[in-house]
Design a protein around this motif. Structure first.
Motif, PDB file in Angstrom:
ATOM      1  N   GLU A   7       0.829  -1.210   0.000  1.00 31.54           N
ATOM      2  CA  GLU A   7       0.000   0.000   0.000  1.00 31.54           C
ATOM      3  C   GLU A   7       0.864   1.262   0.000  1.00 31.54           C
ATOM      4  OE1 GLU A   7      -3.254   2.206   2.821  1.00 31.54           O
ATOM      5  OE2 GLU A   7      -2.867   0.072   3.198  1.00 31.54           O
ATOM      6  N   LEU A   8       1.879   1.273   0.872  1.00 32.58           N
ATOM      7  CA  LEU A   8       2.743   2.444   0.934  1.00 32.58           C
ATOM      8  C   LEU A   8       3.556   2.589  -0.358  1.00 32.58           C
ATOM      9  CD1 LEU A   8       3.967   4.845   2.404  1.00 32.58           C
ATOM     10  CD2 LEU A   8       5.622   3.292   3.449  1.00 32.58           C
ATOM     11  N   GLU A  24       2.800   1.604  -3.395  1.00 31.17           N
ATOM     12  CA  GLU A  24       1.944   2.076  -4.479  1.00 31.17           C
ATOM     13  C   GLU A  24       1.638   3.561  -4.324  1.00 31.17           C
ATOM     14  OE1 GLU A  24       0.894   0.634  -7.156  1.00 31.17           O
ATOM     15  OE2 GLU A  24       1.277  -1.512  -6.824  1.00 31.17           O
ATOM     16  N   LYS A  25       1.411   3.976  -3.086  1.00 31.18           N
ATOM     17  CA  LYS A  25       1.077   5.368  -2.835  1.00 31.18           C
ATOM     18  C   LYS A  25       2.245   6.284  -3.208  1.00 31.18           C
ATOM     19  CE  LYS A  25       0.199   8.450   1.044  1.00 31.18           C
ATOM     20  NZ  LYS A  25       0.518   8.451   2.471  1.00 31.18           N
ATOM     21  N   LEU A  26       3.434   5.901  -2.728  1.00 26.42           N
ATOM     22  CA  LEU A  26       4.616   6.707  -3.003  1.00 26.42           C
ATOM     23  C   LEU A  26       4.918   6.731  -4.505  1.00 26.42           C
ATOM     24  CD1 LEU A  26       7.028   8.320  -1.939  1.00 26.42           C
ATOM     25  CD2 LEU A  26       8.259   6.168  -1.638  1.00 26.42           C
ATOM     26  N   TYR A  27       4.758   5.566  -5.137  1.00 19.15           N
ATOM     27  CA  TYR A  27       4.961   5.446  -6.584  1.00 19.15           C
ATOM     28  C   TYR A  27       4.073   6.441  -7.321  1.00 19.15           C
ATOM     29  CZ  TYR A  27       5.008   3.079 -11.178  1.00 19.15           C
ATOM     30  OH  TYR A  27       5.118   2.769 -12.507  1.00 19.15           O
ATOM     31  N   GLY A  28       2.796   6.490  -6.936  1.00 18.72           N
ATOM     32  CA  GLY A  28       1.861   7.417  -7.559  1.00 18.72           C
ATOM     33  C   GLY A  28       2.238   8.875  -7.319  1.00 18.72           C
ATOM     34  N   GLN A  29       2.608   9.176  -6.091  1.00 22.55           N
ATOM     35  CA  GLN A  29       2.974  10.561  -5.751  1.00 22.55           C
ATOM     36  C   GLN A  29       4.184  11.023  -6.555  1.00 22.55           C
ATOM     37  OE1 GLN A  29       3.443   9.888  -1.505  1.00 22.55           O
ATOM     38  NE2 GLN A  29       1.838  11.389  -1.052  1.00 22.55           N
ATOM     39  N   ASP A  58       5.663   8.474   6.990  1.00 27.98           N
ATOM     40  CA  ASP A  58       4.799   9.594   6.622  1.00 27.98           C
ATOM     41  C   ASP A  58       5.558  10.704   5.892  1.00 27.98           C
ATOM     42  OD1 ASP A  58       2.735   8.274   7.781  1.00 27.98           O
ATOM     43  OD2 ASP A  58       2.844   9.381   9.689  1.00 27.98           O
ATOM     44  N   TYR A  89       7.807  10.872   1.137  1.00 29.45           N
ATOM     45  CA  TYR A  89       7.660  11.622  -0.117  1.00 29.45           C
ATOM     46  C   TYR A  89       8.415  12.952  -0.036  1.00 29.45           C
ATOM     47  CZ  TYR A  89       5.612  14.705  -3.612  1.00 29.45           C
ATOM     48  OH  TYR A  89       5.459  15.605  -4.620  1.00 29.45           O
TER      49      TYR A  89
END
Length: 567
Positions: free
Chosen positions: A489-490, A492-497, A557, A560
């Motif tokens: 989850e983390l 994928e989130k960082l990848y998107g950001q 947290d 990014y």
RNA sequence: CGGGGUGUAGCUCAGUAUGGUUAGAGUACCUGGUUUGGGACCAGGGGGCCGAAGGUUCGAGUCCUUUCACCCCGACCA
């Protein structure tokens, strides 16, 4: 890019024919694959690195007013005949015929093509100066391609050509190009040195090479400990020695010296420093239609520098001679001296001009002269700078000492003069309406060689360490355990950001173990790898800095923000 | 272009001196399972014109001839 979708075939073992780090790692990490001797395929990672280098070159060229063009890779052989280089390049030119039986050549460099493009199109001094360049594949059928991208037969080169009405304007452009080239290499993150080079057979009034410093470099360069002076050993100069060994005291005399054929033996038997001996190197120098034996003399403590020798004799080639050939003209190896100027052509190193208290061969079996004052030759003999500089010699510009280092030639800038414009009759009208040949400069930079040079300068035993300007991807997000939902989850989130922020990012989403993916990340050499793994339960991730190999613990947290800071 | 070396699975290499079942290992790849912080483990599986051509032989990866390719040292290298 998701690693599961990426074409990056990494391997644990290197191809058996690779020896240089850049070759080994570029092959293992899935950047390049060999097709034949000196021919390589660029896979996605290499292609990205190449594009980055090209972009930087384009930006800096635009900044100094050079314009990009692209000339045909296939070039008519007629043009090469016109400049005379079809013979000079010889077998390095890959020739072939088309269906109409016309002869063509794959372009190894494009002076002829560029002059042909400009001649009769630019015809007035009002349209000068002009600087045109291209970034393009070149082909040279080298006798021995080697070291992967370092010396391929097919390679990518940026080649630029400038056209001027005056030499002063060429000088200005040459300096501007040197500055631009330095800027490019600095932006790429390379440690380099600009050195004076041999302008050699091409002619012209000046040339400099840009050398990336690396132990595996093919060129030896002499650099000053104090000032900016640096030169390829083929062209390095030096000041007269400041500390001179004590001179032997002796009247001019002929001495019986049986079995004393080497400088070492001679210096030992007379107990003098080799500085006071005269070394003869006999060579056969080859000209276009003939060849002759030439005797080169240097001090016993020096060695002949063959490129300098070539320039001093204006010959095409220098080859060894046999004892028999020397015997035919009455010379005995080990006992050859410079006092008989009639037996063969002599070239004497400038450092021997007016040298006194010397020991030299007597041109007679088992005899040497002592107490020789070479001043008697100063008006009759031909002196030239033909000695190779030694480490510890004095810099020609200051009182610093010269030391040697290895460099990879990634750029070469040349003041060409009118060599090609005259040969190809490329002229313009000056202010007086008089036809003049263009005064030209040429500026090359090896793009594919730069890819190798970056790795040569930046790697460790685990793989590549790309600089920020050259990295195929800046950030690699490594999900340690793909079955751990929180990690995924983390990640994928960082990848998107990061993607949204325009960062070139790779997401290692493979179902592999930590060690496997880590080794892979190090091999490829992403500047930063975000490790999302076991620290996540404590609310942290790690950032692995490839250049320093340090791991930084960062709160999950803040990751990014932290990455954006690092870039 | 001189000297040396090597060609066997995608990659790294055994096997070739002394010819003899169906050509091997590791790795990589596919399937299933176990594992999950430094290139893991178990089981099963696919993958070879033994660089090419000719020859000797009942039989050739192995011997002979020719040839091609690649690598290393040197010469060469805007």
């Amino acid at each position: 890019m998701r690693r599961t979708k990426a074409f990056i075939p990494t391997t644990k073992e290197a191809p058996n024919d690779a020896s240089l780090p850049s070759h080994i790692f570029l092959a293992r990490a899935g950047f390049i694959s060999q097709v034949a001797a000196g021919l390589y395929n660029y896979m996605p990672l290499a292609k990205r690195v190449i594009k980055k280098i090209e972009n930087i070159i384009n930006e800096e060229m635009t900044a100094v007013g050079a314009q990009e063009v692209e000339l045909s890779f296939v070039t008519p052989a007629d043009l090469w005949a016109e400049s005379g280089r079809i013979e000079k390049f010889g077998k390095e030119l890959l020739r072939f015929k088309d269906r109409k039986n016309n002869l063509f050549v794959l372009g190894p460099t494009h002076e002829e093509m560029m002059v042909d493009l400009v001649r009769n199109r630019v015809t007035s001094y009002k349209n000068l100066p002009l600087n045109l360049y291209q970034i393009k594949t070149k082909f040279r059928d080298e006798a021995r391609p080697r070291f992967g991208l370092m010396r391929g037969r097919e390679f990518i080169m940026k080649d630029g050509y400038s056209f001027h009405a005056t030499t002063a304007d060429l000088d200005r452009e040459f300096d501007a190009m040197e500055a631009a080239y330095k800027k490019i290499l600095a932006r790429l993150g390379l440690d380099f040195r600009v050195v004076e080079a041999d302008s050699g057979a091409i002619g012209g009034s000046g040339s400099k090479e840009l050398m990336v410093l690396a132990d595996s470099g093919e060129d030896t360069i002499a650099v000053c400990s104090k000032c900016e002076y640096g030169a390829n050993i083929e062209a390095a100069k030096r000041s007269k020695r400041k500390v001179i060994p004590e001179a032997p005291e002796a009247e001019f005399n002929k001495f019986l010296t049986p079995d004393t054929k080497t400088i070492e033996a001679l210096a030992t038997s007379f107990n003098v420093d080799p500085y006071y001996t005269v070394k003869c190197i006999a060579k056969r120098v080859v000209y276009e239609d003939e060849s002759e034996i030439v005797l080169f003399f240097v001090r016993g403590c020096d060695n002949l520098q063959e490129v300098k020798a070539l320039n001093a004799t204006e010959a095409l080639d220098i080859v060894d001679v046999t004892e028999e050939e020397l015997a035919e003209i009455g010379l005995i190896p080990g006992f050859i001296g410079p006092l008989d100027q009639d037996k063969a052509k002599h070239v004497i190193d400038v450092d021997l001009k007016d040298a006194a208290n010397m020991i030299c061969g007597a041109n007679e079996q088992d005899y040497h002269f002592i107490g020789v004052d070479l001043g008697i030759l100063s008006d009759v003999a031909y002196f030239a700078d033909i000695a190779e500089v030694n480490e510890g010699d004095i810099c020609p510009h200051c009182d610093g000492e010269l030391s040697f280092t290895k460099g990879i030639e990634v750029g070469h800038i040349f003041k060409l003069g009118t060599t090609y414009s005259e040969a190809l009759k490329a002229e313009f009208l000056d202010e007086n309406g008089k036809a003049q040949p263009f005064i030209m400069g040429t500026y090359g930079m090896g793009v594919s060689r730069l890819v190798a040079a970056v790795v040569e300068q930046h790697h460790d035993e685990n793989g590549c360490k790309w600089t920020k300007a050259t990295a195929p991807y800046m950030v690699n997000i490594m999900i340690s355990n793909i079955k751990d939902e929180a990690q995924v989850e983390l990640g994928e989130k960082l990848y998107g950001q990061l993607q949204e922020s325009g960062v070139e990012v790779m997401l290692d989403d493979r179902k592999e173990r930590f060690g496997f993916k880590m080794k892979d990340a190090e091999l490829i050499g992403f500047p930063y790898t975000v490790i999302i793994g076991k620290e996540l339960v404590n609310g942290s991730v790690q950032v692995y800095d490839r250049m320093t190999t340090e791991k930084l613990l960062v709160p999950a947290d803040d990751i990014y923000t932290k990455i954006m800071e690092l870039l």
